[in-house]
Design a protein around this motif. Structure first.
Motif, PDB file in Angstrom:
ATOM      1  N   UNK A   1       0.813  -1.131   0.179  1.00  0.00           N
ATOM      2  CA  UNK A   1       0.044   0.076   0.104  1.00  0.00           C
ATOM      3  C   UNK A   1       0.893   1.365  -0.007  1.00  0.00           C
ATOM      4  N   UNK A   2       2.187   1.166  -0.480  1.00  0.00           N
ATOM      5  CA  UNK A   2       3.049   2.289  -0.344  1.00  0.00           C
ATOM      6  C   UNK A   2       3.253   2.771  -1.732  1.00  0.00           C
ATOM      7  N   UNK A   3       2.519   2.469  -2.706  1.00  0.00           N
ATOM      8  CA  UNK A   3       2.632   3.093  -3.998  1.00  0.00           C
ATOM      9  C   UNK A   3       4.081   2.562  -4.827  1.00  0.00           C
ATOM     10  N   UNK A   4       3.456   1.560  -5.767  1.00  0.00           N
ATOM     11  CA  UNK A   4       4.444   0.811  -6.486  1.00  0.00           C
ATOM     12  C   UNK A   4       3.966  -0.512  -6.960  1.00  0.00           C
ATOM     13  N   UNK A   5       4.797  -1.005  -8.037  1.00  0.00           N
ATOM     14  CA  UNK A   5       4.439  -2.375  -8.395  1.00  0.00           C
ATOM     15  C   UNK A   5       5.382  -3.427  -7.964  1.00  0.00           C
ATOM     16  N   UNK A   6       4.742  -4.358  -7.334  1.00  0.00           N
ATOM     17  CA  UNK A   6       5.318  -5.538  -6.799  1.00  0.00           C
ATOM     18  C   UNK A   6       5.753  -6.380  -7.974  1.00  0.00           C
ATOM     19  N   UNK A   7       7.085  -7.075  -7.884  1.00  0.00           N
ATOM     20  CA  UNK A   7       7.417  -8.005  -8.901  1.00  0.00           C
ATOM     21  C   UNK A   7       7.489  -9.442  -8.224  1.00  0.00           C
ATOM     22  N   UNK A   8       7.380 -10.321  -9.316  1.00  0.00           N
ATOM     23  CA  UNK A   8       7.953 -11.857  -9.124  1.00  0.00           C
ATOM     24  C   UNK A   8       8.819 -11.987  -9.965  1.00  0.00           C
ATOM     25  N   UNK A   9      10.116 -12.840  -9.382  1.00  0.00           N
ATOM     26  CA  UNK A   9      11.267 -13.005 -10.386  1.00  0.00           C
ATOM     27  C   UNK A   9      11.427 -14.523 -10.417  1.00  0.00           C
ATOM     28  N   UNK A  10      11.377 -15.019 -11.695  1.00  0.00           N
ATOM     29  CA  UNK A  10      11.856 -16.554 -11.970  1.00  0.00           C
ATOM     30  C   UNK A  10      13.309 -16.831 -12.364  1.00  0.00           C
ATOM     31  N   UNK A  11      13.643 -17.750 -11.609  1.00  0.00           N
ATOM     32  CA  UNK A  11      15.270 -18.017 -12.226  1.00  0.00           C
ATOM     33  C   UNK A  11      14.904 -19.277 -12.850  1.00  0.00           C
TER      34      UNK A  11
ATOM     35  N   UNK B   1      18.306 -11.837 -19.153  1.00  0.00           N
ATOM     36  CA  UNK B   1      17.250 -11.184 -18.231  1.00  0.00           C
ATOM     37  C   UNK B   1      15.966 -10.703 -19.350  1.00  0.00           C
ATOM     38  N   UNK B   2      14.782 -11.045 -18.922  1.00  0.00           N
ATOM     39  CA  UNK B   2      13.757 -10.579 -19.504  1.00  0.00           C
ATOM     40  C   UNK B   2      12.812  -9.852 -18.723  1.00  0.00           C
ATOM     41  N   UNK B   3      12.479  -8.598 -19.096  1.00  0.00           N
ATOM     42  CA  UNK B   3      11.598  -7.799 -17.917  1.00  0.00           C
ATOM     43  C   UNK B   3      10.211  -7.643 -18.821  1.00  0.00           C
ATOM     44  N   UNK B   4       9.347  -7.504 -17.756  1.00  0.00           N
ATOM     45  CA  UNK B   4       7.744  -7.467 -18.203  1.00  0.00           C
ATOM     46  C   UNK B   4       7.499  -6.068 -18.668  1.00  0.00           C
ATOM     47  N   UNK B   5       6.902  -6.007 -19.988  1.00  0.00           N
ATOM     48  CA  UNK B   5       6.908  -4.591 -20.580  1.00  0.00           C
ATOM     49  C   UNK B   5       5.951  -3.768 -19.568  1.00  0.00           C
ATOM     50  N   UNK B   6       5.283  -4.305 -18.730  1.00  0.00           N
ATOM     51  CA  UNK B   6       4.063  -3.710 -17.894  1.00  0.00           C
ATOM     52  C   UNK B   6       4.877  -2.831 -16.878  1.00  0.00           C
ATOM     53  N   UNK B   7       6.222  -2.975 -16.614  1.00  0.00           N
ATOM     54  CA  UNK B   7       7.085  -2.216 -15.766  1.00  0.00           C
ATOM     55  C   UNK B   7       7.138  -0.790 -16.232  1.00  0.00           C
ATOM     56  N   UNK B   8       7.145  -0.753 -17.730  1.00  0.00           N
ATOM     57  CA  UNK B   8       7.637   0.819 -18.375  1.00  0.00           C
ATOM     58  C   UNK B   8       6.566   1.905 -18.021  1.00  0.00           C
ATOM     59  N   UNK B   9       5.133   1.365 -17.704  1.00  0.00           N
ATOM     60  CA  UNK B   9       4.303   2.264 -17.339  1.00  0.00           C
ATOM     61  C   UNK B   9       4.061   2.436 -15.886  1.00  0.00           C
ATOM     62  N   UNK B  10       4.971   2.142 -15.040  1.00  0.00           N
ATOM     63  CA  UNK B  10       4.752   2.409 -13.734  1.00  0.00           C
ATOM     64  C   UNK B  10       5.657   3.422 -13.340  1.00  0.00           C
ATOM     65  N   UNK B  11       5.070   4.188 -12.132  1.00  0.00           N
ATOM     66  CA  UNK B  11       5.972   5.161 -11.662  1.00  0.00           C
ATOM     67  C   UNK B  11       7.186   4.653 -10.803  1.00  0.00           C
TER      68      UNK B  11
END
Length: 319
Positions: free
Chosen positions: A39-49, A118-128
């Motif tokens: 609830x602190x403002x930000x997008x949580x991530x999950x990371x697969x190895x 490393x592959x990053x979710x393109x959804x991150x790009x729209x996050x503050x």
């Protein structure tokens, strides 16, 4: 020994990357992490190895609610339906040098992870702000996607943003759209039994899946890879570095020059003339061989992908 949390945070400060830090009890799931920072403002991530059959490793960093189908992802990489699986636990310590539950893109700062893709979710790009563990799951850091990009650039990586939920056709006339992201280097670990999870377990930013579970879903709260431009085309667009022969050659020269200077600095000052030259040449060949093979493979894959893309998207003019 790999980088510590404090060393990483110091590195971010040195790079003048704006970030906020929040310490909390150790968390082993994204849901548990959300109780403290959700609830602190930000997008949580999950990371697969992940690893493939040729012992090549991948970090897939996704938004918390992005569905990652490993069978689809494996096909898009050109590895076949069953080409990807979760990396064994010992690989966390050997390659990423982090404990269970601490997988993060920041682990690529370690030299042992130089061949990890490393592959990053393109959804991150729209996050503050995006939320990651800084090599330790008792802390979360918040930073803008541009901050992550700046960090990756500082360690010689480009940010590869991918639509991880896409499912493009792959076949004889449709080559895998993510083939350029398969690393050429491989890491051989000691031959020890791999720990297999009997069911899906979310361990902080490291999600372990069994053979029947290929997608992780939780509640949403934002060597060298390639930048991927967002557009309507299904295929990921490789970095400009690997489209431009001059920039490609400059990258090779930069790597060689940097390594040569470091070798001269570290060389024994008592070595002189031919002795020193021979030592430098041998060291350069040994240390650069893998990196240059990796660059050449990416260049080849990029050329193949670009050629196919141009051929399938070229519309002949009607007379």
């Amino acid at each position: 020994m790999g980088y510590s949390k404090d060393q990483l945070l110091t590195r971010l400060q040195e790079l003048q990357i704006d970030h906020a830090k929040y310490e909390h009890p150790v968390v082993l799931t994204v849901e548990a992490q959300a109780k403290y920072v959700g609830n602190m403002g930000g997008a949580l991530s999950k990371n697969l190895f992940l690893k493939d059959k040729k012992h090549r490793f991948y970090i897939v960093s996704a938004m918390a609610d992005t569905k990652v189908d490993m069978k689809v992802l494996s096909q898009r990489l050109g590895l076949g339906k069953g080409g990807l699986r979760m990396a064994p636990e010992e690989a966390l310590g050997e390659i990423l040098q982090v404990p269970l539950g601490c997988v993060t893109p920041f682990a690529l700062i370690n030299e042992s992870a130089r061949h990890v893709s490393l592959l990053l979710d393109q959804g991150f790009k729209s996050q503050d702000r995006c939320i990651f563990h800084p090599l330790s799951n008792d802390t979360s850091i918040f930073l803008a996607p541009s901050g992550l990009d700046k960090f990756l650039k500082s360690i010689g990586r480009d940010s590869a943003y991918i639509d991880l939920e896409a499912n493009p056709m792959v076949g004889k006339d449709q080559p895998p759209d993510l083939a350029a992201f398969v690393p050429s280097g491989s890491t051989v670990l000691p031959d020890t039994p791999e720990k297999v999870a009997s069911s899906q377990v979310s361990t902080g930013n490291h999600v372990i899946l069994d053979s029947k579970s290929v997608a992780a879903k939780v509640k949403k709260p934002s060597s060298n890879m390639q930048h991927v431009k967002e557009n309507s085309a299904p295929a990921a667009q490789p970095s400009l570095l690997f489209k431009d022969p001059e920039k490609f050659v400059e990258e090779i020269l930069d790597k060689t020059s940097s390594l040569l200077l470091s070798e001269i600095t570290e060389a024994n000052v008592k070595q002189q003339g031919e002795q020193l030259g021979t030592a430098l040449v041998n060291s350069l060949r040994k240390r650069l061989s893998s990196d240059l093979k990796n660059l050449a493979t990416i260049y080849k894959n990029t050329a193949y992908t670009e050629g196919f893309y141009a051929g399938t998207h070229h519309q002949p003019k009607r007379s």
